[in-house]
Scaffold this active site. Structure first.
Site, short mmCIF file in Angstrom:
data_model
loop_
_atom_site.label_atom_id
_atom_site.label_comp_id
_atom_site.label_asym_id
_atom_site.label_seq_id
_atom_site.Cartn_x
_atom_site.Cartn_y
_atom_site.Cartn_z
CB SER A 154 78.47 -7.83 -17.54
OG SER A 154 77.47 -7.35 -16.73
N GLY A 211 71.25 -15.27 -23.63
CA GLY A 211 72.05 -14.70 -24.72
C GLY A 211 73.49 -14.48 -24.30
NE ARG A 259 69.81 -15.81 -18.10
CZ ARG A 259 70.99 -16.01 -17.52
NH1 ARG A 259 71.10 -16.77 -16.45
NH2 ARG A 259 72.09 -15.44 -18.02
P1 NG1 Z 1 70.69 -13.43 -20.67
O1 NG1 Z 1 71.92 -14.23 -20.37
O2 NG1 Z 1 70.36 -13.30 -22.12
O3 NG1 Z 1 69.54 -13.87 -19.80
C1 NG1 Z 1 71.53 -11.53 -18.98
C2 NG1 Z 1 70.42 -10.91 -18.18
C3 NG1 Z 1 69.85 -9.76 -19.00
C4 NG1 Z 1 70.92 -8.76 -19.41
C5 NG1 Z 1 72.11 -9.48 -20.02
C6 NG1 Z 1 73.28 -8.59 -20.30
C7 NG1 Z 1 68.79 -11.96 -16.68
C8 NG1 Z 1 67.73 -12.96 -16.52
N1 NG1 Z 1 69.35 -11.86 -17.90
O4 NG1 Z 1 71.00 -11.93 -20.23
O5 NG1 Z 1 68.84 -9.16 -18.25
O6 NG1 Z 1 71.29 -7.96 -18.34
O7 NG1 Z 1 72.56 -10.58 -19.22
O8 NG1 Z 1 74.14 -8.39 -19.23
O9 NG1 Z 1 69.12 -11.26 -15.73
ZN ZN Z 2 77.12 -5.32 -16.30
#
Ligand code: NG1
Ligand code: ZN
Length: 544
Positions: A65, A515, A521
């Site tokens: 991503s 995650g 965060r």
């Molecule tokens: P994590 O890394 O768990 O915060 C991030 C995004 C999620 C979601 C995932 C999957 C933020 C704060 N967190 O997750 O919303 O999109 O990546 O791509 O944007």
């Molecule tokens: Zn993505």
């Protein structure tokens, strides 16, 4: 199932030892060079899943991503295009960790899974796989395909390079449509472009009345959006794709893309603003695999203004609410918005206080939001970062169809609203958040309402906010409750955060372990930019 010797040879070719993995917010996601083992076991697990689901085709997307180019990841997609059933995440984690230990441990775990899940390993089944544009993709695909070979009765369809939502869509259509319908990208483009055609007919436009700039994050969304928009005259000369250098591996998500724009709250490289204000200019950024989108514009004072996932959710809520009223359906249809803790406080306020729409808050990760959204007839769900979609219940679609069949004699306004609602059920990719389809849907709403980006933005004002990352020795110590809005551990940290928050106006702050990245965060919002920045920094210090 393959004999032990052959399976062992494949295992030894692809698996390495000594790492600990976990199926997180969006599947497995790590540095690409430690992912081979996981790819192999995910091949095995996706195979098991398909066999378990009576041979239905299961999807697999190899992507990281918005993460940097050296990362990669993999996630399993259910036959109807949804994220992997939660109870199977632990099987995925366990199989990967057993394989990371030894072949014997992997083989024992596999045997146990086959037995406890009562899987008939001789039946046929299917896997649809695609990858994003990362350099490590082909190598990881090879390890994945070796894992699928554990079950020689499985067919693999390798779609090559796709956006994540394209893979979700094609997985779902493979199971839904008869065999003689070709499930390829053409099917995907036709689905959304045919709905878009109805929008242009209803609005009576021949040319898009916006100057649209798209930042494709140097990811696969670049060539795909061009392939889509170039099929329609209405987009001719109306759009430009920047950061479309998807074959330059190092450029992926670098100083551009939805995550960069949302986190830094500024323009990405490659998108310049004109000298003079143009009310019809609208910019957007995709992330690397094109399942997220954020919009933005510069106001007449030249100030950068973000229109993120919260702004999209509120735009759709207002629009559908109007259509439900004008079609007389508001009493029969339950509409709700699902958000996460990262949603701006002003957006939830606007939805509840101004529109009177119900709002639910879930843990981060679209699988949680999706799960909640399907409980509504119109379930609008967006993460603040721009990842989201709208889902419509079959009851709602049936109601629309029967009204459309019988209401042609009613008022033109009501009939038009019914028609628009019906078009939106097809314009939006309901399987998953999709930058391409979301972009068309947002443009369609603006067209119908005859709104500019600025008018859209004026519905409510975001509270200034700041999201920061803090690297800690062990992020697993951070455990949350209440849809991730409060910490349970480390002990007393939540009280310290609360004490800090109480010193600022209209403030909120929370902490959770990512995650998808090895970090914690910290989110903070407050009445002023200075306060939000200061609060985030102070909470960040507490966490360190
Ligand atoms: P994590 O890394 O768990 O915060 C991030 C995004 C999620 C979601 C995932 C999957 C933020 C704060 N967190 O997750 O919303 O999109 O990546 O791509 O944007
Ligand atoms: Zn993505």
């Amino acid at each position: 199932m393959l004999d032990g010797e052959t399976l062992k040879a494949l295992y030894e070719k692809h698996c390495k030892h000594g790492f600990k993995y976990s199926y997180g917010t969006a599947g497995f996601r790590y540095k690409a060079d430690i992912l081979d083992t996981v790819m192999f076991t995910t091949g095995v697990l996706a195979g098991l899943r398909s066999l378990h689901l009576s041979g239905q085709t299961v999807g697999v997307m190899i992507t990281a991503s918005h993460n940097p180019p050296e990362d990669n990841g993999v996630k399993i997609v259910e036959p109807r295009g949804e994220m992997l059933e939660q109870s199977w995440e632990k099987h995925a984690t366990q199989l990967a960790n057993c394989a990371s230990e030894s072949y014997a441990s992997f083989a024992t775990n596999l045997e146990e899974l086959v037995k406890t899940l009562k899987i008939d390993t001789n039946r046929s089944g299917g896997i649809a796989v695609a990858r994003d544009s990362r350099e490590s993709g082909p190598r990881l695909l090879e390890a994945f395909e070796a894992g699928v070979q554990a079950f020689p009765t499985l067919r693999i369809r390798d779609y090559g390079i796709l956006t994540t939502p394209q893979l979700h869509f094609l997985t779902s259509k493979t199971n839904e449509f008869p065999q003689n319908v070709e499930k390829d990208e053409k099917l995907y483009y036709n689905e959304f472009l045919s709905a878009w055609d109805e929008i242009t007919t209803i609005s009576g436009i021949e040319a898009l009345p916006f100057e649209l700039k798209i930042d494709a994050a140097n990811g696969i969304g670049g060539p795909k959006i061009s392939a889509m928009l170039s099929q329609r005259q209405v987009f001719k000369n109306a759009y430009e794709v920047s950061n479309a250098d998807w074959q330059n591996y190092a450029a992926l998500n670098y100083c551009c893309g939805a995550d960069f724009v949302k986190t830094n709250q500024k323009l990405p490289h490659g998108i310049a603003v004109g000298e003079t204000f143009n009310a019809r200019r609208i910019n957007c950024s995709f992330d690397g695999d094109a399942d997220r989108i954020v919009f933005y514009y510069n106001d007449p004072q030249g100030q950068f203004k973000l229109l993120d996932g919260d702004k999209m959710a509120t735009l759709f809520a207002k629009f559908f609410q109007q259509l439900l009223r004008s079609s007389g359906l508001q009493k029969d249809v339950e509409m709700g918005v699902v958000q996460t803790a990262y949603a701006n406080g002003s957006s939830a306020n606007y939805l509840e206080q101004v529109l009177g729409v119900s709002v639910k808050c879930t843990s981060t990760g679209v699988k949680h939001l999706h799960h909640e959204a399907v409980k509504f007839d119109i379930g609008i769900y967006f993460e603040a970062n721009g990842h989201g979609t709208v889902v419509f219940s079959s009851k709602f679609v049936e109601l629309l169809n029967s009204k459309l069949a019988t209401d042609s004699q009613s008022s033109p306004e009501s009939y038009n609203s019914l028609k628009l609602l019906s078009v939106f059920t097809r314009l939006i990719n309901q399987t998953v958040g999709d930058a391409l389809s979301d972009m068309l849907a947002v443009l369609a709403v603006l067209l119908v309402l005859q709104w500019t980006p600025q008018k859209w933005d004026e519905e409510y004002t975001d509270l200034p906010n700041r999201l920061i990352k803090v690297v800690v020795p062990d992020r697993t110590l951070f455990k949350t409750t209440n849809a991730e809005r409060q910490l349970e551990s480390p002990a007393n940290l939540q009280q310290e955060i609360d004490a800090l928050v109480s010193k600022y106006d209209n403030a909120r702050s929370f902490v959770r372990a990512s995650g998808t990245e090895d970090a914690v965060r910290v989110y903070a919002e407050a009445a002023s930019r200075e306060q939000a920045d200061e609060l985030a920094a102070m909470v960040g210090k507490l966490v360190e």
